[in-house]
Design a protein around this motif. Sequence first.
Motif, PDB file in Angstrom:
ATOM      1  N   SER A 135      -2.678   5.759  -8.851  1.00  0.00           N
ATOM      2  CA  SER A 135      -2.557   4.806  -7.814  1.00  0.00           C
ATOM      3  C   SER A 135      -2.071   5.524  -6.833  1.00  0.00           C
ATOM      4  CB  SER A 135      -1.861   3.654  -8.462  1.00  0.00           C
ATOM      5  OG  SER A 135      -2.485   2.818  -9.235  1.00  0.00           O
ATOM      6  N   ILE A 136      -0.986   6.297  -6.786  1.00  0.00           N
ATOM      7  CA  ILE A 136      -0.469   7.008  -5.542  1.00  0.00           C
ATOM      8  C   ILE A 136      -1.495   7.851  -4.938  1.00  0.00           C
ATOM      9  CG2 ILE A 136       1.250   8.679  -4.754  1.00  0.00           C
ATOM     10  CD1 ILE A 136       3.039   7.423  -6.873  1.00  0.00           C
ATOM     11  N   ILE A 173      -4.088  -3.781  -3.882  1.00  0.00           N
ATOM     12  CA  ILE A 173      -3.815  -3.947  -5.286  1.00  0.00           C
ATOM     13  C   ILE A 173      -3.194  -2.802  -5.840  1.00  0.00           C
ATOM     14  CG2 ILE A 173      -4.982  -3.975  -7.401  1.00  0.00           C
ATOM     15  CD1 ILE A 173      -5.316  -6.731  -6.016  1.00  0.00           C
ATOM     16  N   ASN A 174      -3.673  -1.521  -5.503  1.00  0.00           N
ATOM     17  CA  ASN A 174      -2.973  -0.398  -6.062  1.00  0.00           C
ATOM     18  C   ASN A 174      -1.494  -0.266  -5.678  1.00  0.00           C
ATOM     19  OD1 ASN A 174      -4.605   1.736  -7.627  1.00  0.00           O
ATOM     20  ND2 ASN A 174      -5.981   0.911  -5.988  1.00  0.00           N
ATOM     21  N   ARG A 175      -1.053  -1.023  -4.532  1.00  0.00           N
ATOM     22  CA  ARG A 175       0.246  -1.053  -4.072  1.00  0.00           C
ATOM     23  C   ARG A 175       1.190  -1.964  -4.917  1.00  0.00           C
ATOM     24  NH1 ARG A 175      -1.709   0.501   1.224  1.00  0.00           N
ATOM     25  NH2 ARG A 175      -0.186   2.152   2.274  1.00  0.00           N
ATOM     26  N   MET A 176       0.399  -3.120  -5.318  1.00  0.00           N
ATOM     27  CA  MET A 176       0.974  -4.055  -6.081  1.00  0.00           C
ATOM     28  C   MET A 176       1.220  -3.409  -7.345  1.00  0.00           C
ATOM     29  SD  MET A 176       1.406  -6.976  -4.645  1.00  0.00           S
ATOM     30  CE  MET A 176       1.398  -8.249  -5.876  1.00  0.00           C
ATOM     31  N   GLU A 228       6.271 -11.534  -3.918  1.00  0.00           N
ATOM     32  CA  GLU A 228       6.670 -11.224  -2.558  1.00  0.00           C
ATOM     33  C   GLU A 228       5.896  -9.526  -2.313  1.00  0.00           C
ATOM     34  OE1 GLU A 228       8.939 -12.589  -0.501  1.00  0.00           O
ATOM     35  OE2 GLU A 228       8.900 -14.168  -2.452  1.00  0.00           O
ATOM     36  N   GLN A 229       4.672 -10.219  -2.051  1.00  0.00           N
ATOM     37  CA  GLN A 229       3.656  -9.174  -1.618  1.00  0.00           C
ATOM     38  C   GLN A 229       3.735  -7.952  -0.613  1.00  0.00           C
ATOM     39  OE1 GLN A 229      -0.531 -10.110  -2.013  1.00  0.00           O
ATOM     40  NE2 GLN A 229      -0.140 -11.735  -3.515  1.00  0.00           N
ATOM     41  N   GLU A 230       4.488  -8.661   0.593  1.00  0.00           N
ATOM     42  CA  GLU A 230       4.864  -7.777   1.668  1.00  0.00           C
ATOM     43  C   GLU A 230       6.030  -6.832   1.264  1.00  0.00           C
ATOM     44  OE1 GLU A 230       3.454 -11.732   3.482  1.00  0.00           O
ATOM     45  OE2 GLU A 230       4.705 -10.844   1.699  1.00  0.00           O
ATOM     46  N   LEU A 231       6.982  -7.404   0.409  1.00  0.00           N
ATOM     47  CA  LEU A 231       8.065  -6.469   0.183  1.00  0.00           C
ATOM     48  C   LEU A 231       7.713  -5.372  -0.941  1.00  0.00           C
ATOM     49  CD1 LEU A 231      11.104  -6.055  -0.359  1.00  0.00           C
ATOM     50  CD2 LEU A 231      11.270  -7.866  -1.796  1.00  0.00           C
ATOM     51  N   SER A 276       6.192   0.100  -2.276  1.00  0.00           N
ATOM     52  CA  SER A 276       5.317   1.097  -2.482  1.00  0.00           C
ATOM     53  C   SER A 276       5.015   2.263  -1.760  1.00  0.00           C
ATOM     54  CB  SER A 276       3.935   0.338  -2.799  1.00  0.00           C
ATOM     55  OG  SER A 276       3.861  -0.618  -3.875  1.00  0.00           O
ATOM     56  N   ASN A 277       5.101   1.906  -0.254  1.00  0.00           N
ATOM     57  CA  ASN A 277       4.865   2.896   0.562  1.00  0.00           C
ATOM     58  C   ASN A 277       6.236   3.804   0.617  1.00  0.00           C
ATOM     59  OD1 ASN A 277       2.787   1.726   1.815  1.00  0.00           O
ATOM     60  ND2 ASN A 277       3.679   0.555   3.306  1.00  0.00           N
TER      61      ASN A 277
END
Length: 275
Positions: A36-37, A87-90, A164-167, A172-173
């Motif tokens: 994913s990364i 989605i991959n960040r999640m 908390e998708q933004e968090l 993830s970043n």
Amino acid sequence: YRSAGNIEAAMAAASGSGDKIQNTMKVLEEYAIESSIAKVYGSEMLDFVVDEAVQIFGGYGFHEEYPVCRAYRDSRINRIFEGTNEINRMLIIQMLMKRAMGGQLPLIPAAMKLTDEILAGPSFEEAPEGVLAREAGVVANSKKMFLQAAGGAVQKFREKLADEQELIGALSNVVMEIYAMESCLLRAQKAAATKGEPASQTMIDSARVFINDAAERVEHEAKRAIATIHEGDMLTTQMAVLKRFAKRAPVDTIALRRRVAAAVQSQDRYPLEGR
């Protein structure tokens, strides 16, 4: 490069016995986070590169007879197919937390060790030595910033963290930047160890620039996450801790970038090929 090497090595080790398909699926599951990364970071880096290429070509970058035009047009789909980057960040954080809770990744012991370090206060260590030693320290402190932010997120939101998708995006970043920083560091150190520092100078310069710039992005995303998690006096305290981990010596990235650019011009090709 790093992810592909790890997956290929695991595939080769798993091909000796048992069900080949089942063994392959186990390997792919084991390296799902790295995959994913690679997908997210690679597709967004490609977008940056082709955008810069169009800028260099100027108006010709929009002419179909120049290959950069097609590269610019084709790159956009990569952030959508094979699972959108959002989605991959999640998934990156969800899989990390799942493995941490299951004991597969030692994140919880690392977070506990970090808490002890924070309570003990700053330590006065000797200056690091060796190739890219300072950059290795920056990578280590970036990992502490992630543990600090992720630990606070889990404590506050617990099972509702997935909402908390933004968090999660910010966390993830941070994870992706750390993985890229460490990969860059290890590859440059390996090149210096096998071929010598003079022959690997362009790679060392590139690593120093990238790690410095990535550390700034890590600090920014960690601040964004911590500001979401804490408030009041606790927020002030956490920001002070973050500032301690983010402290690093300034790097003259302008001079380093000029040296890398000079290497590209003198060799008239990508200077890190086969390194």
